[in-house]
Design a protein around this motif. Structure first.
Motif, PDB file in Angstrom:
ATOM      1  N   ASN A 101       0.841  -1.213   0.000  1.00 52.09           N
ATOM      2  CA  ASN A 101       0.000   0.000   0.000  1.00 52.09           C
ATOM      3  C   ASN A 101       0.874   1.260   0.000  1.00 52.09           C
ATOM      4  OD1 ASN A 101      -3.150   0.647   1.670  1.00 52.09           O
ATOM      5  ND2 ASN A 101      -1.873   2.104   0.564  1.00 52.09           N
ATOM      6  N   ASP A 161       2.067  -1.965   5.422  1.00 49.37           N
ATOM      7  CA  ASP A 161       1.108  -3.043   5.173  1.00 49.37           C
ATOM      8  C   ASP A 161       0.977  -3.348   3.679  1.00 49.37           C
ATOM      9  OD1 ASP A 161      -0.882  -4.949   5.727  1.00 49.37           O
ATOM     10  OD2 ASP A 161      -1.827  -3.626   7.212  1.00 49.37           O
ATOM     11  N   HIS A 190      -5.178  13.390   2.906  1.00 46.83           N
ATOM     12  CA  HIS A 190      -5.634  13.079   4.259  1.00 46.83           C
ATOM     13  C   HIS A 190      -6.879  12.195   4.233  1.00 46.83           C
ATOM     14  CE1 HIS A 190      -7.161  13.673   8.384  1.00 46.83           C
ATOM     15  NE2 HIS A 190      -5.877  13.705   8.674  1.00 46.83           N
ATOM     16  N   HIS A 193      -5.825   8.678   3.141  1.00 44.34           N
ATOM     17  CA  HIS A 193      -5.140   7.958   4.218  1.00 44.34           C
ATOM     18  C   HIS A 193      -6.113   7.574   5.331  1.00 44.34           C
ATOM     19  CE1 HIS A 193      -1.645   6.628   6.466  1.00 44.34           C
ATOM     20  NE2 HIS A 193      -2.145   7.239   7.538  1.00 44.34           N
ATOM     21  N   THR A 196      -8.382   4.761   4.248  1.00 43.23           N
ATOM     22  CA  THR A 196      -7.584   3.530   4.138  1.00 43.23           C
ATOM     23  C   THR A 196      -7.386   2.918   5.525  1.00 43.23           C
ATOM     24  OG1 THR A 196      -6.415   4.492   2.261  1.00 43.23           O
ATOM     25  CG2 THR A 196      -5.434   2.541   3.247  1.00 43.23           C
ATOM     26  N   MET A 197      -7.102   3.764   6.501  1.00 42.47           N
ATOM     27  CA  MET A 197      -6.899   3.266   7.866  1.00 42.47           C
ATOM     28  C   MET A 197      -8.218   2.786   8.474  1.00 42.47           C
ATOM     29  SD  MET A 197      -3.710   3.459   8.070  1.00 42.47           S
ATOM     30  CE  MET A 197      -3.440   2.943   9.763  1.00 42.47           C
ATOM     31  N   GLN A 200      -9.322  -0.909   7.051  1.00 38.78           N
ATOM     32  CA  GLN A 200      -8.292  -1.944   6.919  1.00 38.78           C
ATOM     33  C   GLN A 200      -8.904  -3.346   6.825  1.00 38.78           C
ATOM     34  OE1 GLN A 200      -4.541  -2.041   6.950  1.00 38.78           O
ATOM     35  NE2 GLN A 200      -5.277  -0.235   5.879  1.00 38.78           N
TER      36      GLN A 200
ATOM     37  N   ASP B  15      -2.849  -5.106   9.749  1.00 36.84           N
ATOM     38  CA  ASP B  15      -3.730  -3.936   9.635  1.00 36.84           C
ATOM     39  C   ASP B  15      -3.070  -2.623  10.047  1.00 36.84           C
ATOM     40  OD1 ASP B  15      -6.721  -5.190   9.129  1.00 36.84           O
ATOM     41  OD2 ASP B  15      -5.438  -6.508  10.309  1.00 36.84           O
ATOM     42  N   VAL B  16      -1.776  -2.496   9.781  1.00 36.70           N
ATOM     43  CA  VAL B  16      -1.111  -1.220  10.111  1.00 36.70           C
ATOM     44  C   VAL B  16      -1.290  -0.189   9.004  1.00 36.70           C
ATOM     45  CG1 VAL B  16       0.576  -2.111  11.719  1.00 36.70           C
ATOM     46  CG2 VAL B  16       1.129  -2.053   9.278  1.00 36.70           C
ATOM     47  N   GLY B  17      -1.739  -0.661   7.833  1.00 36.32           N
ATOM     48  CA  GLY B  17      -1.991   0.283   6.747  1.00 36.32           C
ATOM     49  C   GLY B  17      -0.709   0.813   6.138  1.00 36.32           C
ATOM     50  N   PRO B  18      -0.877   1.762   5.218  1.00 33.83           N
ATOM     51  CA  PRO B  18       0.301   2.338   4.570  1.00 33.83           C
ATOM     52  C   PRO B  18       1.030   3.270   5.526  1.00 33.83           C
ATOM     53  CG  PRO B  18      -1.664   3.527   3.910  1.00 33.83           C
ATOM     54  CD  PRO B  18      -2.132   2.386   4.765  1.00 33.83           C
ATOM     55  N   ARG B  19       2.246   3.608   5.191  1.00 26.61           N
ATOM     56  CA  ARG B  19       2.954   4.643   5.953  1.00 26.61           C
ATOM     57  C   ARG B  19       2.242   5.968   5.737  1.00 26.61           C
ATOM     58  NH1 ARG B  19       8.358   3.125   7.321  1.00 26.61           N
ATOM     59  NH2 ARG B  19       8.899   5.294   7.592  1.00 26.61           N
ATOM     60  N   ASN B  20       2.243   6.787   6.783  1.00 34.27           N
ATOM     61  CA  ASN B  20       1.592   8.085   6.687  1.00 34.27           C
ATOM     62  C   ASN B  20       2.409   9.000   5.770  1.00 34.27           C
ATOM     63  OD1 ASN B  20       0.518  10.683   7.110  1.00 34.27           O
ATOM     64  ND2 ASN B  20      -0.256  10.044   9.104  1.00 34.27           N
ATOM     65  N   TYR B  21       1.732   9.506   4.736  1.00 36.03           N
ATOM     66  CA  TYR B  21       2.404  10.360   3.742  1.00 36.03           C
ATOM     67  C   TYR B  21       3.093  11.555   4.377  1.00 36.03           C
ATOM     68  CZ  TYR B  21      -1.725  13.153   4.568  1.00 36.03           C
ATOM     69  OH  TYR B  21      -2.698  13.885   5.184  1.00 36.03           O
ATOM     70  N   GLU B  22       2.611  11.999   5.533  1.00 35.84           N
ATOM     71  CA  GLU B  22       3.195  13.205   6.146  1.00 35.84           C
ATOM     72  C   GLU B  22       4.663  13.012   6.510  1.00 35.84           C
ATOM     73  OE1 GLU B  22       0.897  15.132   9.207  1.00 35.84           O
ATOM     74  OE2 GLU B  22      -0.968  14.585   8.202  1.00 35.84           O
ATOM     75  N   PHE B  33       1.870  23.495   2.453  1.00 32.46           N
ATOM     76  CA  PHE B  33       0.739  22.599   2.219  1.00 32.46           C
ATOM     77  C   PHE B  33      -0.559  23.417   2.190  1.00 32.46           C
ATOM     78  CE2 PHE B  33      -2.302  19.262   3.008  1.00 32.46           C
ATOM     79  CZ  PHE B  33      -1.738  18.136   2.432  1.00 32.46           C
TER      80      PHE B  33
END
Lengths: 435, 371
Positions: A101, A161, A190, A193, A196-197, A200, B15-22, B33
């Motif tokens: 992801n 993930d 935002h 993201h 997505t969270m 899950q 279920d940690v998801g993607p890394r936070n883009y920030e 931004f």
């Protein structure tokens, strides 16, 4: 040295555009020499080139159909792939893909990318897609025993993930948004993201009739293609007035600023003509230029972006921004391609996004209940009708959702719509009307 | 430490998801931004975005292959470390963007990128892909990694981009041109709204592997997969299988997706269809689908000359004939499709007339045609 000759692929090393063949060869060479403790066949890239050469000779692919592999507890994120000539190409006997992801809008630090590279060199083929069609980082080709190993390292060391595959929520994707675009009407990164969270479970454990895609475009220019590709398309818009800097308009007219941010500078199109290039091209003809001042009748504006795209230093999106929400896009399989249908013309997009989540969950509940196996949301919308879909969403009919009213009169009236209901007595009828 | 196959659930993280883009945004992007005022394309492949804070970020966009080795990504990292404080991004169309916070840093970055070539001679980082030009082709896996392709993907893209290379580095079209490739009708690369779409199609009905079908497939799923009802259960030589009514096959390949015992791909049967005139943007005219204008061209590895030629014909006719800001599909609609075929020299055949679900909506029901 390459393991075998690939004369046809070598033709693809010629020409100026970056050659993926040269790149695979470079990886093959690095694998041959590397002191890294490779956990996958050293000759994987060489064998992949060999298999590709065979496909170029045969004019057909050489991968077996599917293959059910994955990581424990997840129903997606890994695509099983087996070569159909394993004796000839043992290095890619099993060559599974892992979808990782991506972070919103594909910004990276080199530190993170180097970690991915280190992992995939050691435990995979060293080949990737940056990125796959849906948006994931695609790690291309590893063996079955490595899947859990890679997943362990991804989650523990990279805090990262897998993405989605199969009948689940596919990895959501967004445009660059407010990070580097003046047109972004909401924070696409935002929202992408956050959802997505939030979802899950839906992303990793397939429980849907088929795939479901969210895509988030910040404005009607649609850089992430949500209107064509997402079951739910969230497209930024605004409902107040386009902001005008009259002085800057003058600078465009006077030739001081290049129109369309300089997008047409490769050819002599003559001097900028605001009448011809902006006023006359406005789809609703809601603009006027009197030689001095630009006027926009904002009530008639459909926010197509043309005037803003053409004069970005003079015109800005409004301040009361939000998003239009559309549903049902998909590629042609099976009933034909569909674009998303405008369902909610305007919604404010504000944290914690409860209104959007409520809407999503209503739609999912209906689709889970009514959708047939492998029926996309857009197909169910067609099958049961847009009226039904509005009812599911709890929305009133709005003429903004249609191009034109129906031309056939076959309205599916409901009994409660009709005075007196549908129950009638044929005997009473016959008293007045002979057979 | 690490994964323990004998105890797979130990310390498992999910279920940690993607890394936070920030975490990944360059400092100048973070500081500005949501504050961007406007942008300008300084030259093909070079953008400046100006913030209300007065700061400017300069972006150099270069084309990349979707398929990328870790060696190549490491080289990108080296460049980003040297010039961009360790930050880099990709675009939705497989381009790579290097950003710097000072105009003085542009030239060394551009020179560094320009000089890098693969051993075979091709450029690693061609600058371009902006404005009214051609940007990178988005595409699917093709023969490199997919089990349903009718054509290759990476190879065809390479051939087309080699020929159109100058227009990746120029901005002389009437509007932006988006070319996309999907190697079969599943269209995991959703090409159906592209200015020019290269699509892999089949022309031979599925072969049925009666010997194995009963064991490899759920027969009801294979039957249900067919949109025209051409597949029915059958017993062949005492084995449970299916029969295909070839007359009704539309070669979509959906049966093969559900059943490995019904392969379609074929050396002569499979090849390229070309669609044109789609778009995604709402600019001026609404988004629209691409339309089939070349029903079939054979697979011609390694350089696909007929496909490349057809695309050049379409693209350069459009370039000469369209008005400023007019997308390819809007140009074709304005001049009329009869003119489109006349001007491009592409043959019009009955294959191009729709006969699927909504066919009638595409037939001309007026006397407004051109001679």
């Amino acid at each position: 040295m390459a393991k075998r000759k690939t004369p046809m692929l070598d033709e693809l090393e010629k020409g100026r555009w970056p050659s993926f063949v040269s790149d695979i060869k470079q990886e093959a060479e690095a694998r041959e020499k590397t002191k890294v403790d490779l956990q996958t066949p050293r000759e994987a890239c060489d064998d992949l080139l060999g298999l590709m050469e065979l496909s170029y000779e045969d004019k057909v692919g050489h991968w077996k159909h599917g293959g059910i592999v994955g990581v424990f507890g997840y129903g997606g994120g890994v695509i099983g792939r087996y070569c159909d000539q394993p004796e000839q190409f043992p290095g890619i006997r099993d060559f599974h893909t892992m979808r990782v992801n991506q972070p919103s809008s594909y910004f990276y630090t080199t530190e993170y990318l180097r970690q991915v590279c280190e992992l995939w060199e050691r435990r995979g083929s060293g080949l990737t897609n940056m990125h796959g069609s849906t948006g994931d980082i695609i790690l291309l080709g590893t063996t079955t025993p490595q899947l859990e190993e890679v997943f362990w390292e991804l989650t523990h060391n990279l805090k990262q993930d897998l993405g989605g595959s199969g009948s689940n929520l596919r990895t959501p994707n967004c445009c660059i948004g407010k990070a580097r675009c003046e047109y972004a009407c909401y924070d696409t990164q935002h929202l992408c993201h956050s959802l997505t969270m939030e979802y899950q479970d839906e992303l990793h454990r397939p429980a849907f009739p088929y795939k479901f895609k969210f895509k988030f475009d910040g404005c009607p220019n649609g850089c992430v293609a949500s209107i064509a590709r997402a079951d739910m398309s969230v497209i930024g818009t605004w409902r107040d007035d386009i902001r005008i800097d009259q002085e800057a308009v003058g600078a465009y007219v006077g030739g001081e600023f290049k129109p369309n941010a300089g997008a047409h500078s490769g050819r002599d199109w003559g001097p900028f003509d605001i009448e011809k290039e902006v006023i006359d091209l406005c789809p609703t003809h809601c603009m006027a230029w009197d030689g001095n001042k630009l006027k926009i009748n904002n009530k008639e504006c459909i926010r197509c972006m043309h005037c803003i795209d053409t004069m970005p230093r003079a015109l800005r999106i409004g301040k009361d921004t939000g998003a239009s929400i559309l549903f049902g896009a998909k590629a042609p399989i099976l009933e034909g391609a569909q674009m998303s249908t405008l369902t909610i013309p305007f919604m404010k997009v504000e944290e914690p996004y409860d209104e959007i989540k409520e809407l999503i969950e209503k739609v999912w509940d209906w689709w889970a209940e009514e959708g047939r196996n492998r029926e996309r949301l857009g197909e169910l919308m067609q099958r049961q009708g847009f009226g039904k879909f509005l009812e599911v969403c709890g929305l009133k009919a709005d003429p903004r959702s249609i191009k034109e009213p129906r031309s056939n009169p076959y309205i599916f009236w409901k009994e409660e719509d009709v005075a007196g209901g549908w129950e009638r007595d044929i005997k009473e009828f016959r008293k007045k009307h002979q057979k | 430490m690490g994964y323990d196959p004998s105890n797979p659930m130990k310390d498992r993280i999910t279920d940690v998801g993607p890394r936070n883009y920030e975490e990944f945004l360059p400092p100048i992007i973070k500081r500005n931004f949501g504050k961007w005022l406007y942008h300008e394309i300084l030259e093909p492949g070079v953008l400046v975005h100006v913030s209300e804070t007065g700061e400017k970020v300069y972006t150099v966009r270069v084309g990349g292959c979707r398929l990328m080795s870790v060696q190549h990504i490491r080289e990108i990292c080296d460049i980003a470390d040297k010039h961009c404080d360790g930050h880099v991004r990709w675009t939705t169309r497989n381009n790579v963007e290097f950003m710097v916070d000072d105009e003085a840093k542009l030239k060394p970055l551009m020179e560094d990128l320009e000089k890098r070539k693969f051993a075979g001679g091709s450029y690693k980082f061609p600058r371009g892909g902006t404005g009214a030009g051609l940007t990178n082709i988005v595409h699917t896996q093709g023969w490199i990694h997919c089990h349903t392709p009718a054509i290759d993907a990476s190879g065809v893209v390479k051939c087309v981009m080699d020929e159109l290379y100058d227009d990746f580095q120029n901005m002389r079209f009437p509007a932006q041109v988006r070319i996309s490739l999907a190697c079969c009708l599943n269209m995991c690369g959703a090409v159906h709204c592209s200015d020019i779409a290269i699509l892999g199609i089949h022309r031979k009905p599925p072969m049925v592997d009666h010997e194995n079908l009963g064991n490899m497939c759920e027969i009801p799923l294979a039957v249900a997969a067919c949109p025209t009802g051409a597949i029915k259960p059958a017993t062949v030589d005492g084995k449970k299988s299916v029969a295909v009514n070839n007359e009704r096959c539309m070669f979509c390949g959906n049966c093969f997706t559900m059943c490995p015992s019904m392969p379609l791909a074929d050396e002569e049967g499979s090849g390229v269809a070309i669609l044109v005139g789609g778009k995604l943007s709402n600019r001026i005219k609404p988004p629209m689908f691409s339309k089939v204008v070349v029903p079939f061209l054979p697979n011609e590895p390694p350089r696909w000359p007929q496909t490349v030629l057809a695309i050049k014909k379409i693209l350069y006719t459009y370039m000469e004939d369209a008005r400023k800001y007019e997308r390819l599909g809007n140009w074709a609609e304005r001049i009329g499709w009869e003119r489109f075929f006349e001007k491009t020299g592409l043959p019009f055949t009955a294959h191009l007339i729709d006969d699927y679900r909504f066919a009638y909506t595409t037939w001309r029901t007026s006397t407004q045609f051109k001679f």
